[in-house]
Design a protein around this motif. Structure first.
Motif, short mmCIF file in Angstrom:
data_model
loop_
_atom_site.label_atom_id
_atom_site.label_comp_id
_atom_site.label_asym_id
_atom_site.label_seq_id
_atom_site.Cartn_x
_atom_site.Cartn_y
_atom_site.Cartn_z
N UNK A 2 4.58 -1.53 -5.07
CA UNK A 2 3.97 -0.58 -4.13
C UNK A 2 4.25 -1.06 -2.70
N UNK A 3 4.55 -0.14 -1.77
CA UNK A 3 4.85 -0.54 -0.39
C UNK A 3 3.77 -1.38 0.26
N UNK A 4 2.50 -1.14 -0.06
CA UNK A 4 1.46 -1.98 0.54
C UNK A 4 1.56 -3.41 0.02
N UNK A 25 -13.20 6.91 7.47
CA UNK A 25 -12.05 6.71 6.57
C UNK A 25 -11.00 7.80 6.78
N UNK A 26 -9.76 7.46 6.55
CA UNK A 26 -8.71 8.47 6.57
C UNK A 26 -8.88 9.40 5.37
N UNK A 27 -8.31 10.60 5.44
CA UNK A 27 -8.48 11.56 4.34
C UNK A 27 -8.09 11.02 2.97
N UNK A 59 -6.08 4.59 -6.55
CA UNK A 59 -5.74 3.35 -5.84
C UNK A 59 -4.41 3.48 -5.12
N UNK A 60 -3.44 4.08 -5.78
CA UNK A 60 -2.13 4.30 -5.18
C UNK A 60 -2.27 5.06 -3.86
N UNK A 61 -3.05 6.12 -3.89
CA UNK A 61 -3.26 6.93 -2.69
C UNK A 61 -4.00 6.12 -1.62
#
Length: 303
Positions: free
Chosen positions: A83-85, A171-173, A279-281
């Motif tokens: 995952x990029x994060x 929080x962001x959407x 979690x991915x989102x």
């Protein structure tokens, strides 16, 4: 009996499930079934026989539930294309860490609320004790040690954000949507599914992941010895690094202990997958927030 991973329809076999999914996706163009196929298998049309084989292998192997959860997590976040994060956390910049702080504060608040619902909904003493200890560690602190929540805030302060800014940032959407998914699970699914949904997320920082095929760890552990990062950053990362291997293993053992029917196991698996999608989102939301501090991080997401 197998269940549809999208709508939880119970059918007699994986062949029946594959025919159902194919019909819902291709004949009826049901968006949820189409999206599930695209996300988990392919956005191209797949033969029913191939879909049946894929479903059987994906949901039936490995046979041990705790190992199945670990395998699905590692496939999604730590495989040949992490995952990029997770990639950004190998050498996290100030922006990445601030994105972590601002979004994770909301995650941790929701975390203890959801664990409280597990406590409310179960009558298993060992589960109640485990979750109360977890809540204390995450939000209150125990044995004179600050909570994970407090360590997160201190990391943000050390990187230049005031508590006022941290606590006043909404929080962001994408974070909000993920939190709503976990709340929905907690309010609408049995406590054991909620427990699996939440504690499967702790696999992220489990030190044993490479034993199960992970290509990288949650962060480069050399950070803990590096002069490039301050004490507060190290304190926060170290706490999760040291804690989650025990928490995760114990939680998965409890889940396996009380998952005593085939139907329960199948529902746990479907719920875990929904949680991992959330979690991915949510991890992308951390990167989105990080780009507010460092726009050049867009290149990380493109990798």
């Amino acid at each position: 009996m197998p269940i549809c991973p999208v709508c939880r329809l119970e059918l007699d076999s994986w062949r029946d499930i594959s025919e159902h999914i194919e019909k819902m996706a291709n004949e009826k163009s049901d968006p949820q079934h189409v999206m599930w196929l695209s996300r988990h298998i392919s956005n191209k049309e797949i033969k029913k026989e191939d879909l049946e084989t894929w479903l059987f292998n994906y949901f039936e192997k490995p046979n041990e539930l705790s190992l199945w959860i670990r395998k699905r997590f590692i496939e999604k976040f730590y495989s040949h294309k992490p995952h990029p994060f997770m990639l950004a956390m190998q050498k996290p910049t100030r922006g990445v860490l601030l994105g972590y702080v601002l979004e994770h504060r909301h995650f941790l608040q929701n975390w203890v609320k959801v664990l409280s619902l597990i406590v409310f909904n179960t009558d298993k003493d060992d589960v109640i004790k485990y979750e109360l200890e977890n809540i204390s560690t995450e939000y209150l602190g125990i044995n004179g040690k600050p909570s994970h929540y407090e360590l997160l805030i201190r990391m943000g302060e050390s990187l230049g954000l005031s508590r006022e800014i941290i606590f006043s940032t909404d929080p962001l959407p994408s974070t909000k949507e993920s939190i709503e998914t976990w709340r929905y699970i907690a309010l609408n699914r049995p406590w054991i599914e909620t427990m699996a949904a939440m504690h499967s997320l702790e696999i992220a920082a489990d030190r044993s992941n490479k034993n199960y095929g992970a290509k990288i760890h949650y962060f480069d552990i050399e950070i803990l010895n590096s002069d490039k990062y301050n004490k507060e950053v190290k304190d926060f990362l170290k706490e999760g690094y040291e804690a989650d291997i025990g928490h995760t293993g114990e939680a998965l053992n409890l889940i396996e202990k009380y998952a005593d029917t085939r139907k329960t196991i199948e529902n746990i698996k479907v719920t875990v997958l929904k949680s991992l999608d959330a979690l991915d989102k949510y991890l992308f939301a951390r990167l989105e927030r990080a780009m507010q501090f460092e726009p050049e991080l867009i290149e990380v997401i493109k990798q």
